[in-house]
Design an enzyme around this catalytic site. Structure first.
Site, PDB file in Angstrom:
ATOM      1  N   ALA A 119       6.419  -6.302   0.627  1.00  0.00           N
ATOM      2  CA  ALA A 119       5.765  -7.205   1.432  1.00  0.00           C
ATOM      3  C   ALA A 119       4.742  -6.600   2.284  1.00  0.00           C
ATOM      4  CB  ALA A 119       6.871  -7.958   2.241  1.00  0.00           C
ATOM      5  N   GLY A 122       9.614  -6.097  -1.938  1.00  0.00           N
ATOM      6  CA  GLY A 122       9.394  -7.206  -2.661  1.00  0.00           C
ATOM      7  C   GLY A 122       8.613  -6.858  -3.996  1.00  0.00           C
ATOM      8  N   GLU A 133      11.545  -6.643  -6.302  1.00  0.00           N
ATOM      9  CA  GLU A 133      12.066  -7.986  -6.364  1.00  0.00           C
ATOM     10  C   GLU A 133      11.294  -8.802  -7.186  1.00  0.00           C
ATOM     11  OE1 GLU A 133      12.348  -7.902  -2.216  1.00  0.00           O
ATOM     12  OE2 GLU A 133      14.491  -8.630  -2.350  1.00  0.00           O
ATOM     13  N   GLU A 177      13.717  -1.704   2.676  1.00  0.00           N
ATOM     14  CA  GLU A 177      13.708  -2.584   3.775  1.00  0.00           C
ATOM     15  C   GLU A 177      14.482  -1.969   4.974  1.00  0.00           C
ATOM     16  OE1 GLU A 177      14.005  -3.610   0.717  1.00  0.00           O
ATOM     17  OE2 GLU A 177      12.703  -5.317   0.136  1.00  0.00           O
TER      18      GLU A 177
HETATM   19  N1  CAA Z   1       2.193  -3.287   3.444  1.00  0.00           N
HETATM   20  C1  CAA Z   1       0.875  -3.371   3.821  1.00  0.00           C
HETATM   21  N2  CAA Z   1       0.022  -2.122   3.438  1.00  0.00           N
HETATM   22  C2  CAA Z   1       0.836  -1.298   2.538  1.00  0.00           C
HETATM   23  C3  CAA Z   1       1.935  -1.410   2.230  1.00  0.00           C
HETATM   24  C4  CAA Z   1       2.833  -2.495   2.688  1.00  0.00           C
HETATM   25  N3  CAA Z   1       4.122  -2.633   2.171  1.00  0.00           N
HETATM   26  N4  CAA Z   1       2.176  -0.116   1.496  1.00  0.00           N
HETATM   27  C5  CAA Z   1       1.151   0.443   1.474  1.00  0.00           C
HETATM   28  N5  CAA Z   1       0.197  -0.340   2.286  1.00  0.00           N
HETATM   29  C6  CAA Z   1      -1.082   0.247   2.401  1.00  0.00           C
HETATM   30  C7  CAA Z   1      -0.958   1.534   3.630  1.00  0.00           C
HETATM   31  O1  CAA Z   1      -1.050   0.867   4.909  1.00  0.00           O
HETATM   32  C8  CAA Z   1      -2.515   2.310   3.296  1.00  0.00           C
HETATM   33  O2  CAA Z   1      -3.554   1.503   3.923  1.00  0.00           O
HETATM   34  P1  CAA Z   1      -4.658   2.135   4.665  1.00  0.00           P
HETATM   35  O3  CAA Z   1      -5.144   3.043   3.811  1.00  0.00           O
HETATM   36  O4  CAA Z   1      -5.565   1.213   5.418  1.00  0.00           O
HETATM   37  O5  CAA Z   1      -3.970   2.976   5.903  1.00  0.00           O
HETATM   38  C9  CAA Z   1      -2.433   2.138   1.776  1.00  0.00           C
HETATM   39  O6  CAA Z   1      -1.509   1.016   1.367  1.00  0.00           O
HETATM   40  C10 CAA Z   1      -1.900   3.497   1.016  1.00  0.00           C
HETATM   41  O7  CAA Z   1      -0.581   3.758   1.486  1.00  0.00           O
HETATM   42  P2  CAA Z   1      -0.313   5.253   1.969  1.00  0.00           P
HETATM   43  O8  CAA Z   1      -1.285   5.868   2.572  1.00  0.00           O
HETATM   44  O9  CAA Z   1       1.134   5.156   2.646  1.00  0.00           O
HETATM   45  O10 CAA Z   1      -0.150   5.894   0.457  1.00  0.00           O
HETATM   46  P3  CAA Z   1       0.938   6.983   0.202  1.00  0.00           P
HETATM   47  O11 CAA Z   1       0.707   7.388  -1.106  1.00  0.00           O
HETATM   48  O12 CAA Z   1       0.978   7.832   1.227  1.00  0.00           O
HETATM   49  O13 CAA Z   1       2.423   6.343   0.241  1.00  0.00           O
HETATM   50  C11 CAA Z   1       4.028   4.581  -0.267  1.00  0.00           C
HETATM   51  C12 CAA Z   1       2.766   5.185  -0.466  1.00  0.00           C
HETATM   52  C13 CAA Z   1       5.139   5.454  -0.370  1.00  0.00           C
HETATM   53  C14 CAA Z   1       4.328   3.403  -1.178  1.00  0.00           C
HETATM   54  C15 CAA Z   1       3.861   4.068   1.168  1.00  0.00           C
HETATM   55  O14 CAA Z   1       2.573   3.213   1.499  1.00  0.00           O
HETATM   56  C16 CAA Z   1       4.860   3.075   1.737  1.00  0.00           C
HETATM   57  O15 CAA Z   1       6.042   3.658   1.995  1.00  0.00           O
HETATM   58  N6  CAA Z   1       4.614   1.693   1.937  1.00  0.00           N
HETATM   59  C17 CAA Z   1       5.823   0.783   2.131  1.00  0.00           C
HETATM   60  C18 CAA Z   1       6.749   0.549   1.430  1.00  0.00           C
HETATM   61  C19 CAA Z   1       7.751  -0.377   2.144  1.00  0.00           C
HETATM   62  O16 CAA Z   1       8.410  -0.050   2.930  1.00  0.00           O
HETATM   63  N7  CAA Z   1       8.025  -1.556   1.249  1.00  0.00           N
HETATM   64  C20 CAA Z   1       8.841  -2.601   1.691  1.00  0.00           C
HETATM   65  C21 CAA Z   1       8.273  -3.597   2.510  1.00  0.00           C
HETATM   66  S1  CAA Z   1       9.385  -5.129   3.245  1.00  0.00           S
HETATM   67  C22 CAA Z   1       9.794  -5.984   1.774  1.00  0.00           C
HETATM   68  O17 CAA Z   1       9.163  -5.888   0.938  1.00  0.00           O
HETATM   69  C23 CAA Z   1      10.572  -7.042   2.335  1.00  0.00           C
HETATM   70  C24 CAA Z   1      11.028  -7.953   1.311  1.00  0.00           C
HETATM   71  O18 CAA Z   1      12.026  -7.818   0.889  1.00  0.00           O
HETATM   72  C25 CAA Z   1      10.384  -8.974   0.665  1.00  0.00           C
END
Ligand code: CAA
Length: 261
Positions: A67, A110, A113, A133
């Site tokens: 998400a 998500g 999922e 999450e």
């Molecule tokens: N939401 C919004 N933006 C996101 C994102 C997310 N879930 N995941 C990555 N991005 C964005 C980053 O903010 C970044 O943007 P900027 O360049 O503008 O800063 C871009 O994507 C690239 O990401 P990273 O620089 O972090 O890339 P990385 O290779 O260093 O890391 C990653 C990759 C490990 C996937 C890391 O981005 C990460 O941990 N992302 C979040 C993952 C997460 O927690 N997902 C769960 C969300 S909650 C959910 O999904 C609820 C549900 O049940 C529906």
């Protein structure tokens, strides 16, 4: 074809609709506007007589990294519960035609999922799955806890949900989350998924729809109810033209011939 902002819809092979999530800079982070487009595209392909199966994919780097945290982080309980946040994110499960997830790179939160909502998952060796999450102070909200339990059992699901650790394509394959890990190479997972979708699209449409409905019923029904449901669908298929066209003994190009030798 209609132009969307967050997705791309193409027809890469006869009978196949391919939906590509297209927010590369945000690693295909999922948002309600994205799901509105996805739901519209899926409904259109579901109703299109030319289409027999769908493929859903992301980029090489990310199927979807979950998400959109920026959209989600300031939401209140009143907004999430009051508007039933994420309700529109699971409409894809109502699709009648089969949908194959072609997963490369991150399928987190998500994103994981969303892949689990599809009927078949093919993974690239680079695929990374997870339900992180818990690191954001919440739990999966798009079906992760429920669908993972049914796919991989309680202990593994509990571990993944409570520690937030990711799991690899190899683990996903050995646990049965994905049907297989494809060969290495850019675009390979989409190629294989499109090929599989094309194979399915060539089968009898009503039989495919019934097969999907019967398998999915196994998640909802007791064994006795499920067996009855399957048998009734089986009986019903004897009213279809496809069943009447199968010759006996089966010829080399007939579906019976292919599936029994
Ligand atoms: N939401 C919004 N933006 C996101 C994102 C997310 N879930 N995941 C990555 N991005 C964005 C980053 O903010 C970044 O943007 P900027 O360049 O503008 O800063 C871009 O994507 C690239 O990401 P990273 O620089 O972090 O890339 P990385 O290779 O260093 O890391 C990653 C990759 C490990 C996937 C890391 O981005 C990460 O941990 N992302 C979040 C993952 C997460 O927690 N997902 C769960 C969300 S909650 C959910 O999904 C609820 C549900 O049940 C529906």
């Amino acid at each position: 074809a209609k132009e969307y902002e967050h997705i791309i819809v193409t027809r890469p092979a006869p009978g196949v609709g391919l939906i590509t999530l297209n927010r590369p800079k945000a690693l295909n982070a999922l948002s309600t506007p994205l799901f509105n487009e996805l739901n519209e595209a899926v409904a259109e392909l579901d109703g299109d007589k030319e289409i027999g199966a769908l493929v859903l994919t992301g980029s090489e780097r990310a199927f979807a990294a979950g998400a959109d945290i920026k959209e989600m982080k300031d939401k209140t309980y009143e907004e999430t519960y009051g508007n039933n946040f994420l309700e529109s994110w699971t409409k894809i499960t109502q699709l009648r035609k089969p949908i194959i997830a072609a997963v490369s790179g991150y399928a987190l939160g998500g994103g994981c999922e969303l892949a689990l909502m599809c009927d078949i998952i093919l993974a690239s060796p680079t695929a990374v799955f997870g339900q992180p999450e818990i690191n954001l102070g919440v739990i999966p909200g798009g079906g992760g806890t429920q669908r993972l339990v049914r796919a991989i059992g309680k202990s593994r699901t509990m571990e993944l949900t409570l520690t937030g650790r990711n799991f690899s394509a190899v683990e996903a394959e050995s646990w049965g989350v994905v049907s297989r890990v494809v060969a290495e190479g850019e675009g390979q997972v989409v190629k294989d998924a499109v090929q599989m979708a094309e194979t399915i699209a060539k089968k009898g449409r009503l039989a495919v729809q019934a097969g999907k409905e019967a398998v999915n019923a196994a998640y909802e029904l007791t064994l006795a109810e499920g067996l009855r449901f399957e048998r009734r669908l089986f009986h019903g298929l004897f009213a279809t033209q496809d069943q009447k066209e199968v010759h006996c003994p089966p010829g080399p190009s007939s579906p019976v011939y292919q599936s029994t030798r």
